[in-house]
Design a protein around this motif. Structure first.
Motif, PDB file in Angstrom:
ATOM      1  N   GLU A 270      56.318  27.848   3.805  1.00 30.85           N
ATOM      2  CA  GLU A 270      57.587  28.245   3.208  1.00 30.85           C
ATOM      3  C   GLU A 270      57.394  28.761   1.788  1.00 30.85           C
ATOM      4  O   GLU A 270      57.926  29.808   1.416  1.00 30.85           O
ATOM      5  CB  GLU A 270      58.561  27.064   3.213  1.00 30.85           C
ATOM      6  N   ALA A 271      56.625  28.033   0.994  1.00 30.49           N
ATOM      7  CA  ALA A 271      56.395  28.429  -0.398  1.00 30.49           C
ATOM      8  C   ALA A 271      55.670  29.773  -0.477  1.00 30.49           C
ATOM      9  O   ALA A 271      56.045  30.653  -1.270  1.00 30.49           O
ATOM     10  CB  ALA A 271      55.592  27.349  -1.123  1.00 30.49           C
ATOM     11  N   ALA A 272      54.640  29.945   0.357  1.00 31.26           N
ATOM     12  CA  ALA A 272      53.866  31.193   0.345  1.00 31.26           C
ATOM     13  C   ALA A 272      54.722  32.378   0.806  1.00 31.26           C
ATOM     14  O   ALA A 272      54.660  33.464   0.210  1.00 31.26           O
ATOM     15  CB  ALA A 272      52.628  31.051   1.235  1.00 31.26           C
ATOM     16  N   SER A 273      55.531  32.167   1.855  1.00 28.91           N
ATOM     17  CA  SER A 273      56.385  33.244   2.363  1.00 28.91           C
ATOM     18  C   SER A 273      57.418  33.660   1.337  1.00 28.91           C
ATOM     19  O   SER A 273      57.694  34.856   1.146  1.00 28.91           O
ATOM     20  CB  SER A 273      57.093  32.799   3.652  1.00 28.91           C
ATOM     21  N   TYR A 274      57.987  32.672   0.665  1.00 27.21           N
ATOM     22  CA  TYR A 274      59.003  32.956  -0.349  1.00 27.21           C
ATOM     23  C   TYR A 274      58.427  33.822  -1.465  1.00 27.21           C
ATOM     24  O   TYR A 274      59.022  34.830  -1.860  1.00 27.21           O
ATOM     25  CB  TYR A 274      59.542  31.636  -0.910  1.00 27.21           C
ATOM     26  N   GLU A 275      57.242  33.455  -1.949  1.00 18.89           N
ATOM     27  CA  GLU A 275      56.613  34.219  -3.029  1.00 18.89           C
ATOM     28  C   GLU A 275      56.282  35.635  -2.589  1.00 18.89           C
ATOM     29  O   GLU A 275      56.475  36.606  -3.338  1.00 18.89           O
ATOM     30  CB  GLU A 275      55.343  33.500  -3.513  1.00 18.89           C
ATOM     31  N   GLN A 276      55.775  35.767  -1.372  1.00 21.53           N
ATOM     32  CA  GLN A 276      55.420  37.098  -0.865  1.00 21.53           C
ATOM     33  C   GLN A 276      56.661  37.978  -0.716  1.00 21.53           C
ATOM     34  O   GLN A 276      56.642  39.163  -1.070  1.00 21.53           O
ATOM     35  CB  GLN A 276      54.712  36.952   0.481  1.00 21.53           C
ATOM     36  N   LEU A 277      57.739  37.401  -0.197  1.00 21.37           N
ATOM     37  CA  LEU A 277      58.969  38.164  -0.017  1.00 21.37           C
ATOM     38  C   LEU A 277      59.562  38.575  -1.356  1.00 21.37           C
ATOM     39  O   LEU A 277      60.014  39.720  -1.517  1.00 21.37           O
ATOM     40  CB  LEU A 277      59.987  37.347   0.793  1.00 21.37           C
ATOM     41  N   ILE A 278      59.562  37.692  -2.328  1.00 25.16           N
ATOM     42  CA  ILE A 278      60.075  38.027  -3.661  1.00 25.16           C
ATOM     43  C   ILE A 278      59.287  39.182  -4.258  1.00 25.16           C
ATOM     44  O   ILE A 278      59.844  40.123  -4.835  1.00 25.16           O
ATOM     45  CB  ILE A 278      60.023  36.797  -4.591  1.00 25.16           C
ATOM     46  N   SER A 279      57.973  39.143  -4.086  1.00 21.71           N
ATOM     47  CA  SER A 279      57.115  40.219  -4.604  1.00 21.71           C
ATOM     48  C   SER A 279      57.458  41.556  -3.947  1.00 21.71           C
ATOM     49  O   SER A 279      57.562  42.588  -4.625  1.00 21.71           O
ATOM     50  CB  SER A 279      55.648  39.862  -4.353  1.00 21.71           C
TER      51      SER A 279
END
Length: 305
Positions: A270-279
């Motif tokens: 979840e944390a990794a996906s969130y960061e990637q999507l924000i980027s």
């Protein structure tokens, strides 16, 4: 039938059409006509959602939906629910014709809804043929298979369609927003992973349904992750118990999930996906489009909190 199946749930898909259209206008107040038309499109998506849920519950032999018995489970309904689903679906072009026939983008809306319905039905087919009696084979449950099912079954109609409706109403050509579509599809994958996690670890009174992914032999994110990490003994337990309706079998599968610490695996994902999507969102040239995408992401992230 309409009151039972259409207005329930959080209505996030329908509301997102209005919210997205408002954001695309960059602060300009919607006129009464703009608000009404975006609301009609929002309800069209909710009707589409109701149609999918009514027939999906029959195919999955589900028991509850949105905190109440599935429509086909009602004594006076049964398999009449199939025709009810057809009626729900057929009202969408009628609403589009009634309110948008004179608009220059009318045909674009028809094409959009038809294409998204085809994508969703294709995803449902992929889901069903991996869970069909006689075809159940855990060795097929790899992440690429899971991702393909999710993208077609959930992401297009739940995430891309509301934003696409708002873009069409704004006079935009969807061919110019392929990267936005890709981000929304990735967001839909993130949403479904979360949904799979809640199916097992979420409380029924909170998520509005009793999770049955284990009993239904679903190609869920949890089983895909478990199969990647299981040792020989755990693999044997999963093979013997996954897809069985016996509560004891379900408990054994959940015990393997807990032993593999899949709750922590989900938190990391979840944390990794969130960061990637924000980027990816912040790389979009349009500030208005960025705001639309961020509003979607924040709704998902807050869903289980």
């Amino acid at each position: 039938m309409l009151d039972y199946n259409v207005p329930g749930g959080k209505l996030n898909r329908g509301i997102s059409v209005i919210d997205s259209y408002q954001l695309l206008k960059e602060g300009s107040q919607l006129t009464d006509d703009e608000f009404f038309l975006s609301s009609v499109l929002g309800w069209c998506i909710e009707w589409l959602q109701a149609y999918f849920l009514v027939v999906d519950d029959i195919m999955d032999n589900s028991h509850t939906r949105r905190g109440q018995p599935c429509w086909f489970r009602l004594p006076k309904v049964g398999l009449i629910a199939i025709n009810d689903g057809v009626l729900l679906r057929n009202h969408i072009p009628r609403m589009l014709k009634l309110h948008f026939k004179e608009k220059p983008y009318y045909v674009d809306l028809l094409d959009l809804f038809n294409e998204v319905e085809f994508q969703t039905a294709s995803g449902q087919m992929l889901d069903l043929i991996t869970t069909h009696d006689g075809e159940q084979d855990l060795s097929k449950y790899k992440f690429p298979v899971y991702q393909r099912i999710v993208q077609y079954k959930t992401a297009y109609y739940s995430f891309y369609l509301p934003v696409a409706c708002a873009l069409v109403m704004s006079g935009e050509k969807l061919d110019n927003f392929v990267e936005v579509k890709n981000i929304l599809v990735e967001m839909g994958t993130y949403f479904q992973v979360q949904d799979d996690y809640l199916d097992c670890f979420g409380a029924p009174e909170v998520i509005g349904k009793i999770g049955t992914d284990i009993e239904d032999f679903k190609c869920s994110w949890l089983i895909v992750q478990a199969l990647e990490r299981a040792n020989e003994n755990q693999m044997k337990l999963l093979s013997e118990n996954y897809g069985k309706s016996d509560p004891a079998c379900v408990t054994k599968v959940k015990a393997v999930y807990n032993d593999l610490n899949l709750q922590s695996v989900f938190a990391e994902y979840e944390a990794a996906s969130y960061e990637q999507l924000i980027s990816s969102i912040e790389a979009q040239p349009s500030k208005a489009v960025q705001e639309v995408l961020k509003s979607f992401l924040h709704k998902i992230y807050k869903r289980q909190k």
